[in-house]
Design a protein around this motif. Structure first.
Motif, PDB file in Angstrom:
ATOM      1  N   GLU A  91       0.828  -1.209   0.000  1.00 51.18           N
ATOM      2  CA  GLU A  91       0.000   0.000   0.000  1.00 51.18           C
ATOM      3  C   GLU A  91       0.863   1.260   0.000  1.00 51.18           C
ATOM      4  OE1 GLU A  91      -3.137   2.249   2.981  1.00 51.18           O
ATOM      5  OE2 GLU A  91      -2.681   0.141   3.321  1.00 51.18           O
ATOM      6  N   ASN A  92       1.932   1.259   0.813  1.00 53.31           N
ATOM      7  CA  ASN A  92       2.842   2.404   0.903  1.00 53.31           C
ATOM      8  C   ASN A  92       4.226   1.882   1.266  1.00 53.31           C
ATOM      9  OD1 ASN A  92       4.212   4.790   1.367  1.00 53.31           O
ATOM     10  ND2 ASN A  92       3.134   5.286   3.242  1.00 53.31           N
ATOM     11  N   PRO A  93       5.214   1.980   0.351  1.00 49.55           N
ATOM     12  CA  PRO A  93       6.540   1.411   0.629  1.00 49.55           C
ATOM     13  C   PRO A  93       7.403   2.216   1.599  1.00 49.55           C
ATOM     14  CG  PRO A  93       6.497   2.382  -1.552  1.00 49.55           C
ATOM     15  CD  PRO A  93       5.106   2.496  -1.014  1.00 49.55           C
ATOM     16  N   ASP A  94       6.928   3.366   2.044  1.00 49.14           N
ATOM     17  CA  ASP A  94       7.662   4.198   3.003  1.00 49.14           C
ATOM     18  C   ASP A  94       6.902   4.185   4.324  1.00 49.14           C
ATOM     19  OD1 ASP A  94       9.688   5.174   1.131  1.00 49.14           O
ATOM     20  OD2 ASP A  94       8.012   6.217   0.200  1.00 49.14           O
ATOM     21  N   ARG A  95       7.507   3.577   5.352  1.00 52.38           N
ATOM     22  CA  ARG A  95       6.802   3.374   6.610  1.00 52.38           C
ATOM     23  C   ARG A  95       7.629   3.777   7.815  1.00 52.38           C
ATOM     24  NH1 ARG A  95       1.328   1.902   6.672  1.00 52.38           N
ATOM     25  NH2 ARG A  95       0.849   0.897   4.712  1.00 52.38           N
ATOM     26  N   ILE A  96       6.906   4.027   8.920  1.00 55.47           N
ATOM     27  CA  ILE A  96       7.495   4.284  10.227  1.00 55.47           C
ATOM     28  C   ILE A  96       6.815   3.313  11.192  1.00 55.47           C
ATOM     29  CG2 ILE A  96       7.801   5.959  12.100  1.00 55.47           C
ATOM     30  CD1 ILE A  96       7.431   8.185   9.984  1.00 55.47           C
ATOM     31  N   TRP A  97       7.602   2.737  12.092  1.00 59.32           N
ATOM     32  CA  TRP A  97       6.999   1.857  13.091  1.00 59.32           C
ATOM     33  C   TRP A  97       7.335   2.366  14.471  1.00 59.32           C
ATOM     34  CZ3 TRP A  97       8.551  -3.693  14.793  1.00 59.32           C
ATOM     35  CH2 TRP A  97       7.486  -4.270  15.490  1.00 59.32           C
ATOM     36  N   GLY A 144      -2.088 -13.167 -13.503  1.00 54.81           N
ATOM     37  CA  GLY A 144      -2.240 -14.605 -13.664  1.00 54.81           C
ATOM     38  C   GLY A 144      -1.280 -15.429 -12.835  1.00 54.81           C
ATOM     39  N   SER A 145      -0.109 -14.891 -12.524  1.00 52.53           N
ATOM     40  CA  SER A 145       0.882 -15.668 -11.779  1.00 52.53           C
ATOM     41  C   SER A 145       0.657 -15.617 -10.275  1.00 52.53           C
ATOM     42  CB  SER A 145       2.297 -15.169 -12.089  1.00 52.53           C
ATOM     43  OG  SER A 145       2.499 -13.898 -11.489  1.00 52.53           O
ATOM     44  N   GLY A 146       0.044 -14.581  -9.776  1.00 52.83           N
ATOM     45  CA  GLY A 146      -0.134 -14.419  -8.340  1.00 52.83           C
ATOM     46  C   GLY A 146       1.053 -13.762  -7.659  1.00 52.83           C
ATOM     47  N   LYS A 147       2.077 -13.414  -8.430  1.00 53.69           N
ATOM     48  CA  LYS A 147       3.273 -12.802  -7.844  1.00 53.69           C
ATOM     49  C   LYS A 147       3.080 -11.302  -7.713  1.00 53.69           C
ATOM     50  CE  LYS A 147       8.249 -12.756  -8.108  1.00 53.69           C
ATOM     51  NZ  LYS A 147       9.439 -13.312  -8.719  1.00 53.69           N
ATOM     52  N   ARG A 148       3.460 -10.780  -6.539  1.00 55.57           N
ATOM     53  CA  ARG A 148       3.455  -9.340  -6.297  1.00 55.57           C
ATOM     54  C   ARG A 148       4.846  -8.931  -5.830  1.00 55.57           C
ATOM     55  NH1 ARG A 148      -1.137  -7.447  -2.317  1.00 55.57           N
ATOM     56  NH2 ARG A 148      -0.079  -8.906  -0.950  1.00 55.57           N
ATOM     57  N   THR A 149       5.311  -7.785  -6.305  1.00 51.67           N
ATOM     58  CA  THR A 149       6.633  -7.302  -5.907  1.00 51.67           C
ATOM     59  C   THR A 149       6.561  -5.830  -5.508  1.00 51.67           C
ATOM     60  OG1 THR A 149       7.218  -6.687  -8.167  1.00 51.67           O
ATOM     61  CG2 THR A 149       7.851  -8.898  -7.446  1.00 51.67           C
ATOM     62  N   ILE A 150       7.461  -5.485  -4.603  1.00 52.58           N
ATOM     63  CA  ILE A 150       7.689  -4.092  -4.210  1.00 52.58           C
ATOM     64  C   ILE A 150       9.179  -3.866  -4.451  1.00 52.58           C
ATOM     65  CG2 ILE A 150       7.554  -2.405  -2.353  1.00 52.58           C
ATOM     66  CD1 ILE A 150       5.617  -4.427  -0.948  1.00 52.58           C
ATOM     67  N   PRO A 151       9.544  -3.043  -5.430  1.00 53.56           N
ATOM     68  CA  PRO A 151      10.961  -2.933  -5.793  1.00 53.56           C
ATOM     69  C   PRO A 151      11.866  -2.363  -4.705  1.00 53.56           C
ATOM     70  CG  PRO A 151       9.578  -1.606  -7.270  1.00 53.56           C
ATOM     71  CD  PRO A 151       8.680  -2.254  -6.288  1.00 53.56           C
ATOM     72  N   GLU A 152      11.337  -1.441  -3.885  1.00 50.17           N
ATOM     73  CA  GLU A 152      12.176  -0.770  -2.892  1.00 50.17           C
ATOM     74  C   GLU A 152      11.300  -0.345  -1.723  1.00 50.17           C
ATOM     75  OE1 GLU A 152      15.785   2.185  -3.738  1.00 50.17           O
ATOM     76  OE2 GLU A 152      13.840   3.131  -3.996  1.00 50.17           O
ATOM     77  N   THR A 153      11.847  -0.403  -0.523  1.00 47.80           N
ATOM     78  CA  THR A 153      11.104  -0.031   0.672  1.00 47.80           C
ATOM     79  C   THR A 153      11.923   0.940   1.518  1.00 47.80           C
ATOM     80  OG1 THR A 153      12.024  -1.881   1.920  1.00 47.80           O
ATOM     81  CG2 THR A 153       9.913  -2.264   0.793  1.00 47.80           C
ATOM     82  N   SER A 154      11.256   1.523   2.479  1.00 43.37           N
ATOM     83  CA  SER A 154      11.930   2.371   3.459  1.00 43.37           C
ATOM     84  C   SER A 154      11.202   2.215   4.784  1.00 43.37           C
ATOM     85  CB  SER A 154      11.896   3.837   3.004  1.00 43.37           C
ATOM     86  OG  SER A 154      12.349   4.681   4.033  1.00 43.37           O
ATOM     87  N   LEU A 155      11.954   1.918   5.843  1.00 43.41           N
ATOM     88  CA  LEU A 155      11.358   1.768   7.165  1.00 43.41           C
ATOM     89  C   LEU A 155      12.287   2.378   8.207  1.00 43.41           C
ATOM     90  CD1 LEU A 155       9.274   0.544   9.184  1.00 43.41           C
ATOM     91  CD2 LEU A 155      10.751  -1.462   9.266  1.00 43.41           C
ATOM     92  N   SER A 156      11.722   3.224   9.041  1.00 37.67           N
ATOM     93  CA  SER A 156      12.416   3.673  10.241  1.00 37.67           C
ATOM     94  C   SER A 156      11.609   3.200  11.428  1.00 37.67           C
ATOM     95  CB  SER A 156      12.582   5.189  10.253  1.00 37.67           C
ATOM     96  OG  SER A 156      13.598   5.564   9.347  1.00 37.67           O
ATOM     97  N   LEU A 157      12.297   2.699  12.439  1.00 39.93           N
ATOM     98  CA  LEU A 157      11.660   2.025  13.556  1.00 39.93           C
ATOM     99  C   LEU A 157      12.099   2.660  14.867  1.00 39.93           C
ATOM    100  CD1 LEU A 157      11.545  -1.798  13.937  1.00 39.93           C
ATOM    101  CD2 LEU A 157      12.438  -0.427  15.775  1.00 39.93           C
ATOM    102  N   ILE A 158      11.146   2.873  15.754  1.00 39.72           N
ATOM    103  CA  ILE A 158      11.437   3.355  17.102  1.00 39.72           C
ATOM    104  C   ILE A 158      10.752   2.390  18.061  1.00 39.72           C
ATOM    105  CG2 ILE A 158      11.299   5.296  18.697  1.00 39.72           C
ATOM    106  CD1 ILE A 158      10.640   6.987  16.066  1.00 39.72           C
TER     107      ILE A 158
END
Length: 194
Positions: A91-97, A144-158
């Motif tokens: 949904e959004n490849p840039d996340r904070i946790w 048709g294949s069922g494959k999903r990809t996200i090419p790049e992500t970003s996560l910062s965690l606290i």
């Protein structure tokens, strides 16, 4: 933050640094054999009642105003599976946790098979690596294949936790995670605000 939080400056710095890195996301990078984004994994460690949650709540309050109350599109859920983690980043490849109860999270990573899988994913997320999955449930006419990809992500965690949770040696990915986390430690409150 100092005027409304009794916790030590180390906790304020740790929470603010991780939050700012999350806001920056993938907008800035260093070229180190590929793009390296300024993700930060920060652990705020201290005694119970030492102000860890307070420091994190300040970030949450700023985020609510910064993102106009749309923080559900930015913050990761408190507890998740590998598949749900993929859905959130899809949904959004840039996340904070903001993980207020790091003790429970680290315990889950150490004692459950699902938790071990999630902790390994966090190693990949720290390095902004992509994610992929291939499940039959994803098959549709356009995919048709069922494959999903996200090419790049970003996560910062606290993450806030007590000292005892940091010593849990059963986490399979503990060495990789230990090298990635910046530890901000306090032994007590710095000031009293009446």
């Amino acid at each position: 933050a100092r005027s409304i939080a009794e916790c030590s400056d180390s906790l304020l710095v740790g929470s603010c640094a991780g939050f700012i890195a999350g806001i920056i996301g993938r907008n800035i990078w260093f070229n180190l054999a590929g793009k390296k984004h300024p993700n930060l994994f920060c652990i705020l460690s201290g005694r119970p009642g030492g102000g860890k949650s307070t420091a994190m709540k300040l970030c949450e309050a700023v985020a609510n105003s910064f993102y106009d109350g749309q923080t559900d599109k930015v913050f990761l859920s408190d507890s998740t599976s590998v598949q749900s983690l993929f859905d959130e980043f899809h949904e959004n490849p840039d996340r904070i946790w903001l993980c207020d109860d790091g003790n429970a999270t680290l315990h889950e990573w150490a004692t459950s098979i699902q938790g071990a899988g999630v902790s390994k994913q966090f190693l990949r997320l720290y390095d902004c690596k992509g994610m992929s999955e291939n499940y039959r449930r994803n098959k549709s006419e356009e995919n048709g294949s069922g494959k999903r990809t996200i090419p790049e992500t970003s996560l910062s965690l606290i993450m806030g936790c007590t000292y005892s949770a940091l010593r849990d040696h059963r986490i399979q990915a503990k060495d990789g995670l230990r090298r990635r986390f910046l530890n901000y430690t306090c032994s007590g409150t710095d000031k009293v605000i009446y």
